[in-house]
Design an enzyme around this catalytic site. Sequence first.
Site, PDB file in Angstrom:
ATOM      1  N   LYS A   1       0.883  -1.181   0.000  1.00 20.55           N
ATOM      2  CA  LYS A   1       0.000   0.000   0.000  1.00 20.55           C
ATOM      3  C   LYS A   1       0.917   1.227   0.000  1.00 20.55           C
ATOM      4  CE  LYS A   1      -1.786   3.026   1.961  1.00 20.55           C
ATOM      5  NZ  LYS A   1      -1.597   4.456   1.540  1.00 20.55           N
TER       6      LYS A   1
ATOM      7  N   GLY B   1       6.697   5.710   7.847  1.00 23.05           N
ATOM      8  CA  GLY B   1       5.914   6.940   7.715  1.00 23.05           C
ATOM      9  C   GLY B   1       5.967   7.714   9.018  1.00 23.05           C
ATOM     10  N   SER B   2       4.891   8.427   9.303  1.00 27.31           N
ATOM     11  CA  SER B   2       4.878   9.310  10.474  1.00 27.31           C
ATOM     12  C   SER B   2       4.645   8.519  11.771  1.00 27.31           C
ATOM     13  CB  SER B   2       3.772  10.346  10.303  1.00 27.31           C
ATOM     14  OG  SER B   2       2.528   9.677  10.206  1.00 27.31           O
TER      15      SER B   2
ATOM     16  N   GLU C   1       8.964   2.095  10.988  1.00 28.22           N
ATOM     17  CA  GLU C   1      10.046   3.084  10.937  1.00 28.22           C
ATOM     18  C   GLU C   1       9.401   4.449  10.764  1.00 28.22           C
ATOM     19  OE1 GLU C   1      12.960   2.686  11.713  1.00 28.22           O
ATOM     20  OE2 GLU C   1      13.029   0.500  11.679  1.00 28.22           O
TER      21      GLU C   1
ATOM     22  N   GLU D   1       9.304  17.004  14.284  1.00 25.93           N
ATOM     23  CA  GLU D   1       9.785  16.890  12.913  1.00 25.93           C
ATOM     24  C   GLU D   1       8.961  17.816  12.018  1.00 25.93           C
ATOM     25  OE1 GLU D   1       8.649  13.388  10.604  1.00 25.93           O
ATOM     26  OE2 GLU D   1      10.752  13.129  10.071  1.00 25.93           O
TER      27      GLU D   1
ATOM     28  N   CYS E   1      13.782  11.218   6.356  1.00 22.64           N
ATOM     29  CA  CYS E   1      13.639  10.925   7.787  1.00 22.64           C
ATOM     30  C   CYS E   1      14.963  11.140   8.505  1.00 22.64           C
ATOM     31  CB  CYS E   1      13.132   9.510   7.987  1.00 22.64           C
ATOM     32  SG  CYS E   1      14.141   8.292   7.144  1.00 22.64           S
TER      33      CYS E   1
END
Length: 453
Positions: free
Chosen positions: A153, A202-203, A224, A354, A258
């Site tokens: 996805k 992702g976040s 991650e 972030e 990241c």
Amino acid sequence: MIVSRSPQQPTDVVVEVAATESAQVDAAVARARAARRGWAQAAAPRAAALHAAADLVATRAEQLEDLVVREVGKPRTEARGEVARTAAILRYYAEQVFDPVGAVHEPSTSGLLLTQRRPHGVAGLITPWNFPLAIPLWKAAPALAFGNAVVLKPAPEATACALAIAEILDECLPPGVFTVVPGEAQTGQALVECADVVSFTGSVAAGRAVAAAAGARGVPVQAEMGGQNPSIVLPDADVQTAAAHVTAAAMGYAGQKCTATKRVIVVGDPEPLREAFVAAVEALAVGDPGSTQTVVGPVVTEQARARVLQAAESARAAGGRLLTGAAPVPDDGWYVGPTVVEGVPADHELACDEVFGPICLLQQARDVDDAVAMANGVRFGLAAGLYTNDLDAVLSLTGRLDAGLVKVNAPTSGVDFYLPFGGEKASSIGGREQGKAAHDFYTSVHTVTIARP
Ligand code: NAD
């Protein structure tokens, strides 16, 4: 409907596809589950298929590079590097299918005692848009190499890149072994509900939701997530080198990595580094990501640009100083000038959270211990940099930084695919990915006792 637009020219619709419904995700996973038995059976055909995919990536390198530039606004030179890395990842895991899958031990009485690693079944992969080829492949290649089928996805903003990967893998793998299910969060949630192993990048908010849902089902999961990566510059460091590195790490690909440097922490007199850093940032080529000269292109969406501008504004309102950031940028597209800020309170978002764009905070530390406390004083722990020529400082500080990746005299950004990758604290959940660590994640170990009858 998923509509993916070019960040440098938002009227350019790169692809428009229907979002995958939950029932279709279930069907893709069922098809993958049926296909994976044959796929898991023999190593050599898997190696051949992954090598064939690497060959196709190399053959289509220019098309893929153009697509990465167009869909996610990655500057051409970096996009070219990502395509090359994607082929290398496929080849690296193509060869790992021949690695040992277990060990034979002395039996406690007689017979044979051994361990054997087996694939989990169907790997559900959920990926972000910022490395639209490399991240899907650094998950899919090991998952496939070790005998799993894959349902991916992708991020909506990188849908066309994911479909290009699917086209390549469709030509090389048996039907059903690799499927892309375009969609938003709901499609990802549906995938987490039926996959046998889940890998997410992702976040933090999404990663925690994914990890909780997979954990509730009892399936292995790794997530991650974000970073708030510091680079510490000690008084003996080469100022020009440090400035060049932190500039590249903070501003390359508009700070959308990241592992991007988000804070530069200077010990001692900050003036030489401040001056060199601002000069290096102001010398960056900002503009059309299609040019090989460009270092900073647009950010991915209008919301991403608004978030950077809002962070700069709130820094100013909180008493911070904008050292640079007013450079003219193209009108068309989601551009924002590379921005360096200093003097914000310790609890300001630029010091703690972030902000995924070309904005970086300069901080001053009283001494080395203060610098380490500042570096570690955030909830994230992905990457940390250190600039010094003092070996004692290197040896003592590398062990004190709360980060999965510690870089000495090197930019925080940049990852070697053949080493384990992941963070500490809120940056990661579950085991490391990439390198040999991927074998552990995409398989489970079984202990087999064969006694004499
Ligand atoms: P995001 O969290 O918005 O989306 C990531 C993926 O998760 C997308 O495919 C999205 O559709 C999906 N998703 C969102 N909510 C979900 C849910 N509840 N259930 C299932 N799937 C869901 O992140 P993004 O904006 O695409 O990427 C930027 C973020 O990714 C940054 O925080 C960045 O630091 C991080 N990132 C981390 C790494 C790493 O390896 N640590 C690498 C690249 C990017």
